[in-house]
Design a protein around this motif. Structure first.
Motif, PDB file in Angstrom:
ATOM      1  N   LEU A 140      -3.690  -1.775   9.366  1.00 39.92           N
ATOM      2  CA  LEU A 140      -4.402  -0.509   8.691  1.00 39.92           C
ATOM      3  C   LEU A 140      -3.732  -0.530   7.373  1.00 39.92           C
ATOM      4  O   LEU A 140      -4.501  -0.632   6.388  1.00 39.92           O
ATOM      5  CB  LEU A 140      -4.060   0.841   9.378  1.00 39.92           C
TER       6      LEU A 140
ATOM      7  N   HIS B 203       6.013   0.028  12.670  1.00 39.62           N
ATOM      8  CA  HIS B 203       4.592   0.083  13.037  1.00 39.62           C
ATOM      9  C   HIS B 203       3.667   0.254  11.804  1.00 39.62           C
ATOM     10  O   HIS B 203       2.592  -0.387  11.308  1.00 39.62           O
ATOM     11  CB  HIS B 203       4.179   1.021  14.019  1.00 39.62           C
ATOM     12  N   GLN B 204       4.111   1.280  10.859  1.00 41.66           N
ATOM     13  CA  GLN B 204       3.150   1.579   9.839  1.00 41.66           C
ATOM     14  C   GLN B 204       3.061   0.344   8.722  1.00 41.66           C
ATOM     15  O   GLN B 204       2.144  -0.089   8.233  1.00 41.66           O
ATOM     16  CB  GLN B 204       3.630   2.923   9.040  1.00 41.66           C
TER      17      GLN B 204
ATOM     18  N   SER C 213       1.399  -2.532  10.355  1.00 41.51           N
ATOM     19  CA  SER C 213      -0.041  -2.442  10.940  1.00 41.51           C
ATOM     20  C   SER C 213      -1.151  -2.821  10.026  1.00 41.51           C
ATOM     21  O   SER C 213      -0.961  -2.442   8.674  1.00 41.51           O
ATOM     22  CB  SER C 213      -0.254  -1.092  11.080  1.00 41.51           C
TER      23      SER C 213
ATOM     24  N   VAL D 260      -4.325  -4.523   5.457  1.00 44.36           N
ATOM     25  CA  VAL D 260      -5.734  -4.955   4.972  1.00 44.36           C
ATOM     26  C   VAL D 260      -5.892  -4.103   3.549  1.00 44.36           C
ATOM     27  O   VAL D 260      -6.305  -4.906   2.739  1.00 44.36           O
ATOM     28  CB  VAL D 260      -6.958  -4.450   6.049  1.00 44.36           C
ATOM     29  N   ARG D 261      -5.823  -2.849   3.687  1.00 41.86           N
ATOM     30  CA  ARG D 261      -5.935  -1.879   2.500  1.00 41.86           C
ATOM     31  C   ARG D 261      -5.215  -2.472   1.376  1.00 41.86           C
ATOM     32  O   ARG D 261      -5.754  -2.712   0.536  1.00 41.86           O
ATOM     33  CB  ARG D 261      -5.591  -0.591   2.883  1.00 41.86           C
TER      34      ARG D 261
ATOM     35  N   LEU E  43      -9.144  -7.893  -3.853  1.00 38.48           N
ATOM     36  CA  LEU E  43     -10.501  -7.917  -3.845  1.00 38.48           C
ATOM     37  C   LEU E  43     -11.146  -6.834  -4.617  1.00 38.48           C
ATOM     38  O   LEU E  43     -12.012  -6.142  -4.637  1.00 38.48           O
ATOM     39  CB  LEU E  43     -11.156  -7.551  -2.454  1.00 38.48           C
TER      40      LEU E  43
ATOM     41  N   GLN F 190      -7.100  -5.771   0.118  1.00 39.92           N
ATOM     42  CA  GLN F 190      -8.132  -5.285  -0.579  1.00 39.92           C
ATOM     43  C   GLN F 190      -7.525  -4.812  -1.939  1.00 39.92           C
ATOM     44  O   GLN F 190      -8.127  -5.350  -3.112  1.00 39.92           O
ATOM     45  CB  GLN F 190      -9.062  -4.301   0.073  1.00 39.92           C
TER      46      GLN F 190
ATOM     47  N   SER G 227       0.698  -1.290  -0.088  1.00 43.46           N
ATOM     48  CA  SER G 227       0.154   0.121  -0.106  1.00 43.46           C
ATOM     49  C   SER G 227       0.862   1.206  -0.106  1.00 43.46           C
ATOM     50  O   SER G 227       2.182   1.027   0.313  1.00 43.46           O
ATOM     51  CB  SER G 227      -0.904   0.006   1.248  1.00 43.46           C
ATOM     52  N   ILE G 228       0.438   2.353  -0.559  1.00 42.26           N
ATOM     53  CA  ILE G 228       1.200   3.644  -0.395  1.00 42.26           C
ATOM     54  C   ILE G 228       1.644   3.902   0.919  1.00 42.26           C
ATOM     55  O   ILE G 228       2.886   4.327   1.210  1.00 42.26           O
ATOM     56  CB  ILE G 228       0.032   4.757  -0.807  1.00 42.26           C
ATOM     57  N   ILE G 229       1.017   3.640   1.927  1.00 45.65           N
ATOM     58  CA  ILE G 229       1.601   3.816   3.287  1.00 45.65           C
ATOM     59  C   ILE G 229       2.689   3.007   3.668  1.00 45.65           C
ATOM     60  O   ILE G 229       3.573   3.313   4.227  1.00 45.65           O
ATOM     61  CB  ILE G 229       0.313   3.394   4.333  1.00 45.65           C
TER      62      ILE G 229
END
Lengths: 378, 378
Positions: A351, A345-346, A349, A354-355, A362, A358, A172-174
């Motif tokens: 957060l 953590h990032q 995590s 999951v993203r 999905l 997805q 993810s970008i994060i």
């Protein structure tokens, strides 16, 4: 999870399971049920890695005689590979002895030849490692250690890119930002150690140096990722067998290296035990242990976890040396580690993850769902 | 969105709208339809802020005579408040003139008295600002400017905490980390400027200093947040009218300050124009403009955006001075700004926000939904 099809219980739409997207069924089957056992393993991996990496600088320091190495670098690498091969063989014999009756014999010719055929891919990382181990020493001649350290931080991003391409990993970008922060955190910690002379970017300027840098950063990253790929894609093969091949190839390539340098510098560099001491033997043992541990990282965890683990290791060494030798913890160190821990953590995590999943798995249903879940004000 | 009830189109469950959770219906009604107009306003706010903050250090430098100020700090603040009051009055008159027929007269006694009663809360931030403006100068005596800068970075976190408590703002963990990163980013940028003498943490050590630090960090943060609260809670009152009260109170408190110092230091400090020059007048104008701009930030955007905006401003000043005076951009600066920009993206990215809103607003439905959306392998 039969033939990798799954169903979303909201829209009851059949989907291709993530498994079929990634490298090895067997690995995904294993991954799908991440047990507490797995978690314990991760902790053991990171813990062990921290210890070994922590000892490294001390042993390197001890192996130097008035500030330089008396032995040829290649010989160290060669001996390290031999040690690892030896370890792999011992472990295989133990495994073979403990096999239950009726199990496919681990050391039968057929098993070995088949495994050898399946795991020929391991020659790639072995070759890259051989080059890298040599580069490590070469780089020291071109850049000061601080700069080398700084440069090697870039590996994190290169590894992530390679994981995306080779292992079809989705970030993810994060998580990308987390990796950038890891890079930044380590750099901040090292800023003080940068000598005054270096340019604003702490980077060398000559064209040749840039090329060296590029190679120095990409080769080991490719080695790690291809190693992970090779180990996981033959997940069912015993890791000790895989290591046997990996280190076998490694020893081979390093031996070639010795032969070449023998041709160049004359036969003197053939006696690979020249200039070695107890300290260098310990250094070799430590290197070997690190190598073996990382193969466990690559097979049962991943390269990113390895990266974070070595970072945490250096942090602990820093704290330890501060406690033992009463060094004052610099502002850089404190800020650096806070960045690293935020990054950690990032990255791990849910957060971010999951993203990530997805996005990865999905695509359509997730979008539909979002729309469905939208709140209509009326 | 009538009487603040909404419905989730998945589970058709009635929910209390986020509006009723926060401060002002009117503000939320406004917020609910964030138009491109709003976005343009934000850009103008940040742009203007960058310019004014950019000029500040130059004007401060110009107003110093052989490295110190010839005028009493309070007088500057007093004159600034007066300037702002003047501006507010002018704007009000313009607004009143442009009122359409039938509109509630802006300057009627009834309107003013009612508005005054409703906006009496503005006395709180006005008082806090008065104290803070004085503290700013006092701090310079106790700490060197670099340390003061470092300390004032902590405001970001204090402000966030206050927003959570006072404005019932909800931040996701990622957003909290983003704010920590903002703090870190700015600090990294300032690390070089820290004088050698300072302790590892760059913090002063005497107990008294700690108290001063605490006050120095909390007072302005409280001022900003209470200002945002007061301005938004009376969203329907004209901002110029609100400013008139805010600055009116401000002038009052600063005048009291002058009276007090007159009693202490004797009447000399009464002539508030003593030791002023063209430069100080420009400084006062700049201060006034910044004050007015921030009231727009607080009413139409928020305190966090203001913080980010001033950070971006300092970054641009840094780049500008590098371009104009050919300074070399330090490694610290480059690393610092990359951290700040990552922080900015993470704080404002929907990834962080959506999650945040879900946590805040859709507690139950969101959880149900998650469960429903879970993928069952079979």
């Amino acid at each position: 999870m039969n033939n990798g099809m799954i169903e979303c219980s909201v829209c009851h739409s059949k989907l291709v399971s993530p498994a079929s997207k990634t490298i090895s069924r067997a690995y995904d089957r294993h991954k799908s049920r991440i047990t507490s056992k797995q978690r314990v393993l991760n902790i053991l991996l990171v813990g062990g890695d921290c210890m070994l990496v922590g000892f490294q600088p001390i042993l390197v320091y001890m192996s130097k005689v008035d500030g330089k190495f008396n032995f040829s670098p290649i010989s160290v690498n060669f001996l390290t590979e031999i040690t690892k091969v030896f370890f792999a063989i011992v472990m295989l014999l133990i495994q073979a002895r403990n096999q239950k009756v009726g199990e496919k014999p681990l050391l039968s010719i057929s098993t070995l030849t088949q495994a050898a055929r399946n795991n020929v891919l391991l020659a790639v990382p072995a070759f890259l490692y051989a080059i890298n181990n040599y580069l490590k020493f070469v780089m020291q001649l071109y850049f000061n250690p601080a700069t080398v350290k700084m440069l090697s931080n870039l590996k994190v991003l290169v590894i992530a890119l390679l994981l995306k391409v080779v292992m079809k990993r989705k970030f993810s970008i994060i998580q990308w930002e987390a990796l950038a922060l890891l890079l930044i955190g380590i750099s901040v910690n090292q800023l003080r150690s940068l000598p005054e002379g270096t340019t604003a970017l702490g980077l060398p300027v000559t064209m040749g140096a840039y090329v060296y840098t590029f190679i120095f950063v990409t080769v080991p990253s490719m080695a790690s990722v291809y190693n992970e790929y090779a180990l996981k894609s033959q997940y069912d093969t015993s890791i000790y067998l895989q290591n046997l091949f990996l280190y076998g190839y490694g020893a081979m390539f390093n031996f070639l290296g010795i032969v070449v340098s023998a041709i160049v510098k004359g036969p003197s560099s053939f006696d690979i035990l020249e200039g070695h001491s107890k300290a260098t033997m310990l250094l070799i043992a430590n290197n070997a242990a690190q190598g073996i541990l990382s193969s466990f990282f690559f097979k049962y965890a991943d390269t990113i976890l390895k990266k974070y683990s070595s970072t945490v290791a250096t942090i602990f060494t820093g704290i330890a040396s501060a406690v033992l030798f009463g060094h004052k913890l610099t502002m850089n160190f404190l800020i650096g580690i806070s960045i690293v821990f935020i990054s950690m953590h990032q990255f791990f995590s849910p957060l971010a993850k999951v993203r990530d999943e997805q996005n990865g798995v999905l695509e359509l249903p997730e979008v539909q769902d979002k729309q469905r879940c939208e709140i209509i004000a009326y």
